[in-house]
Design a protein around this motif. Sequence first.
Motif, PDB file in Angstrom:
ATOM      1  N   PHE A 106      -3.348   1.917  14.534  1.00 58.14           N
ATOM      2  CA  PHE A 106      -1.981   1.985  15.064  1.00 58.14           C
ATOM      3  C   PHE A 106      -0.961   1.415  14.076  1.00 58.14           C
ATOM      4  CE2 PHE A 106      -4.178   2.346  19.172  1.00 58.14           C
ATOM      5  CZ  PHE A 106      -3.440   3.353  19.758  1.00 58.14           C
ATOM      6  N   VAL A 107      -1.437   0.701  13.062  1.00 55.36           N
ATOM      7  CA  VAL A 107      -0.516   0.041  12.130  1.00 55.36           C
ATOM      8  C   VAL A 107      -0.271   0.957  10.933  1.00 55.36           C
ATOM      9  CG1 VAL A 107      -0.108  -2.046  10.762  1.00 55.36           C
ATOM     10  CG2 VAL A 107      -1.520  -2.166  12.834  1.00 55.36           C
ATOM     11  N   PRO A 108       0.948   1.485  10.798  1.00 54.90           N
ATOM     12  CA  PRO A 108       1.205   2.483   9.753  1.00 54.90           C
ATOM     13  C   PRO A 108       0.784   2.053   8.350  1.00 54.90           C
ATOM     14  CG  PRO A 108       3.069   2.360  11.231  1.00 54.90           C
ATOM     15  CD  PRO A 108       2.133   1.257  11.637  1.00 54.90           C
ATOM     16  N   ARG A 109       0.980   0.770   8.000  1.00 55.42           N
ATOM     17  CA  ARG A 109       0.680   0.406   6.606  1.00 55.42           C
ATOM     18  C   ARG A 109      -0.824   0.387   6.306  1.00 55.42           C
ATOM     19  NH1 ARG A 109       2.180  -4.643   8.577  1.00 55.42           N
ATOM     20  NH2 ARG A 109       0.633  -6.300   8.291  1.00 55.42           N
ATOM     21  N   PHE A 110      -1.664   0.347   7.357  1.00 56.53           N
ATOM     22  CA  PHE A 110      -3.114   0.402   7.133  1.00 56.53           C
ATOM     23  C   PHE A 110      -3.648   1.842   7.110  1.00 56.53           C
ATOM     24  CE2 PHE A 110      -3.377  -3.909   9.475  1.00 56.53           C
ATOM     25  CZ  PHE A 110      -3.064  -4.587   8.300  1.00 56.53           C
ATOM     26  N   GLN A 111      -2.841   2.764   7.609  1.00 60.63           N
ATOM     27  CA  GLN A 111      -3.342   4.134   7.787  1.00 60.63           C
ATOM     28  C   GLN A 111      -3.739   4.796   6.464  1.00 60.63           C
ATOM     29  OE1 GLN A 111      -0.171   5.950  10.002  1.00 60.63           O
ATOM     30  NE2 GLN A 111      -0.873   5.128  11.954  1.00 60.63           N
ATOM     31  N   ARG A 112      -3.008   4.453   5.422  1.00 63.00           N
ATOM     32  CA  ARG A 112      -3.281   5.038   4.106  1.00 63.00           C
ATOM     33  C   ARG A 112      -4.737   4.815   3.692  1.00 63.00           C
ATOM     34  NH1 ARG A 112      -0.020   5.473  -0.853  1.00 63.00           N
ATOM     35  NH2 ARG A 112       1.762   5.054   0.459  1.00 63.00           N
ATOM     36  N   TRP A 113      -5.303   3.683   4.085  1.00 60.19           N
ATOM     37  CA  TRP A 113      -6.684   3.350   3.716  1.00 60.19           C
ATOM     38  C   TRP A 113      -7.661   3.698   4.835  1.00 60.19           C
ATOM     39  CZ3 TRP A 113      -6.266   2.702  -1.171  1.00 60.19           C
ATOM     40  CH2 TRP A 113      -5.102   2.122  -1.695  1.00 60.19           C
ATOM     41  N   LEU A 114      -7.233   3.413   6.057  1.00 65.73           N
ATOM     42  CA  LEU A 114      -8.181   3.559   7.168  1.00 65.73           C
ATOM     43  C   LEU A 114      -8.460   5.014   7.540  1.00 65.73           C
ATOM     44  CD1 LEU A 114      -7.210   0.607   9.514  1.00 65.73           C
ATOM     45  CD2 LEU A 114      -9.154   0.814   7.980  1.00 65.73           C
ATOM     46  N   ILE A 115      -7.461   5.855   7.419  1.00 65.03           N
ATOM     47  CA  ILE A 115      -7.702   7.262   7.789  1.00 65.03           C
ATOM     48  C   ILE A 115      -8.705   7.911   6.820  1.00 65.03           C
ATOM     49  CG2 ILE A 115      -6.618   9.548   7.994  1.00 65.03           C
ATOM     50  CD1 ILE A 115      -4.335   8.161   9.476  1.00 65.03           C
ATOM     51  N   PRO A 116      -8.534   7.748   5.505  1.00 67.17           N
ATOM     52  CA  PRO A 116      -9.594   8.294   4.620  1.00 67.17           C
ATOM     53  C   PRO A 116     -10.959   7.649   4.883  1.00 67.17           C
ATOM     54  CG  PRO A 116      -7.628   7.793   3.352  1.00 67.17           C
ATOM     55  CD  PRO A 116      -7.394   7.244   4.729  1.00 67.17           C
ATOM     56  N   ALA A 117     -10.954   6.335   5.172  1.00 66.90           N
ATOM     57  CA  ALA A 117     -12.238   5.662   5.453  1.00 66.90           C
ATOM     58  C   ALA A 117     -12.870   6.252   6.711  1.00 66.90           C
ATOM     59  CB  ALA A 117     -12.022   4.161   5.608  1.00 66.90           C
ATOM     60  N   GLY A 118     -12.057   6.451   7.739  1.00 67.25           N
ATOM     61  CA  GLY A 118     -12.560   7.045   8.990  1.00 67.25           C
ATOM     62  C   GLY A 118     -13.065   8.462   8.752  1.00 67.25           C
ATOM     63  N   PHE A 119     -12.327   9.230   7.956  1.00 62.57           N
ATOM     64  CA  PHE A 119     -12.739  10.600   7.633  1.00 62.57           C
ATOM     65  C   PHE A 119     -14.109  10.589   6.944  1.00 62.57           C
ATOM     66  CE2 PHE A 119      -9.242  13.975   7.694  1.00 62.57           C
ATOM     67  CZ  PHE A 119      -8.615  13.408   8.789  1.00 62.57           C
ATOM     68  N   LEU A 120     -14.240   9.653   6.003  1.00 67.81           N
ATOM     69  CA  LEU A 120     -15.491   9.549   5.245  1.00 67.81           C
ATOM     70  C   LEU A 120     -16.657   9.214   6.179  1.00 67.81           C
ATOM     71  CD1 LEU A 120     -15.908   9.838   2.174  1.00 67.81           C
ATOM     72  CD2 LEU A 120     -16.054   7.345   2.072  1.00 67.81           C
ATOM     73  N   LEU A 121     -16.414   8.267   7.070  1.00 66.57           N
ATOM     74  CA  LEU A 121     -17.442   7.847   8.025  1.00 66.57           C
ATOM     75  C   LEU A 121     -17.866   9.033   8.913  1.00 66.57           C
ATOM     76  CD1 LEU A 121     -18.745   5.059   8.906  1.00 66.57           C
ATOM     77  CD2 LEU A 121     -17.174   5.155  10.832  1.00 66.57           C
ATOM     78  N   HIS A 122     -16.852   9.739   9.433  1.00 70.34           N
ATOM     79  CA  HIS A 122     -17.169  10.871  10.311  1.00 70.34           C
ATOM     80  C   HIS A 122     -17.821  12.019   9.533  1.00 70.34           C
ATOM     81  CE1 HIS A 122     -15.748   9.449  14.124  1.00 70.34           C
ATOM     82  NE2 HIS A 122     -14.643   9.002  13.572  1.00 70.34           N
TER      83      HIS A 122
END
Lengths: 276, 160
Positions: free
Chosen positions: A217-233
């Motif tokens: 939910f925190v925009p400044r973390f999304q840059r890192w977390l979304i690719p990490a989540g994509f990688l995990l999935h």
Amino acid sequence: MTWLRRRIMREGPTDAVSLMRIGMALIIWTRWGTEMAYYWRPHPEMWVMDTVFFLASTAMLVGFWSRTSTFITAATLFAGWLYFAPVHGMNSEFTHHHTRILMAANLFLAFTPCGGSWSLDRWLAVRKARASGVEPPANLGPLWATDLIAIQVSTVYFWSAWDKTQWGFLSGERIENMLVHWYFFDYPYWLPGFHAFCVFGAWFTLVVEYVLPFALFVPRFQRWLIPAGFLLHAMFFVVLPVGTFTCTMMLLYMAYLKPEQVRSVLGSMTDALPSS
Amino acid sequence: MSDATFYGRLAIGGLLVAWMQWGPVAHQLFGQKVKPGMSTWRMYYGAARDVCDARYYAVDQAGNRTLVNRFEALGYDHFYDARKAVRRIANRSHVERQGRQLCREFLPAGQHLEVDARCGSYKGWKRETFDGPLCRGSFDPTRKRSKDKQKGKAPQGGKQ
């Protein structure tokens, strides 16, 4: 209360929810298209549901009466889960977690202006406006229900992590069970570091699943977390039988993004910024 | 926009969030039974429980234990060539069944078969204990084997 009011009453570009509608319709067809085909379970009740499902989901895909068709599509899936699964023995089709998140997200999407962009509805609205000699309506809309989709994704992560918070998983043994079950068939005593790898995998998964539901939910973390989540999935997609779960989660990540950001990215990629 | 819109959305949103949390809170936190309409998120909760790690040992009359490669013993060069029922041992009775097959099709008379086994569960590996040897060898190399391929080699002895 002011923050909550602002959040609930906010309006924004409809590109993200519209893309979710298109993506979701395609994932729904991938998941249920075969089982909803007329030949699959020949029965009058099923034929009625099949007809409603295909009409509604086709309209959902092309964006015709978008919110209504999205809602009806969701309703047929809920009918499948709550009526057809117990009565017609369609448990495998409707009771798995990857199907339930798709149903829930489909329902919440119906509360968004998911036909505001990239839809037949939008095309008709623009055509009508041009014919009347007025400006096309802005493709902006109330986005409060987008948060429901994001909360649903976070709910999945959080409770999944909760379920794993037990020694059987944290000791790495559940991951060992899975790897032996699908890949090795005998415990790979010959493989150095196998146990350590499983222990690391278990803790890593747990940390990620506890962090993602909040940090996404925190925009400044999304840059890192979304690719990490994509990688995990993506990894889950190729190593475990997850079905449409990976694609669904990747698509639903869009609910966390600022819709203005999505519009800006789309504009920069297509050179044709949607009017607003 | 009016207060009615705000409170309407708040009510609908609140109900939907409550529905979202109802399943996991009731089932995963308070252990209630899953009811229709309730979603729980126990990914892979039931997966890979039907798997066992079974190590079979041929034990000769002197008490020497030799680890048996069950795939090789049943005539397969690689695990991926084995029949599905042979490849993955699913549970305790399957451990016993495959043990009996090894006794019948691989283990010479005069030897017996022991097993160290553990099977998958929600809490990880669960050890399975067996009273005494699983079975006694009855393989007669002069007789043709019926089911699996016929490449199995008799154990040569040696300590593990």
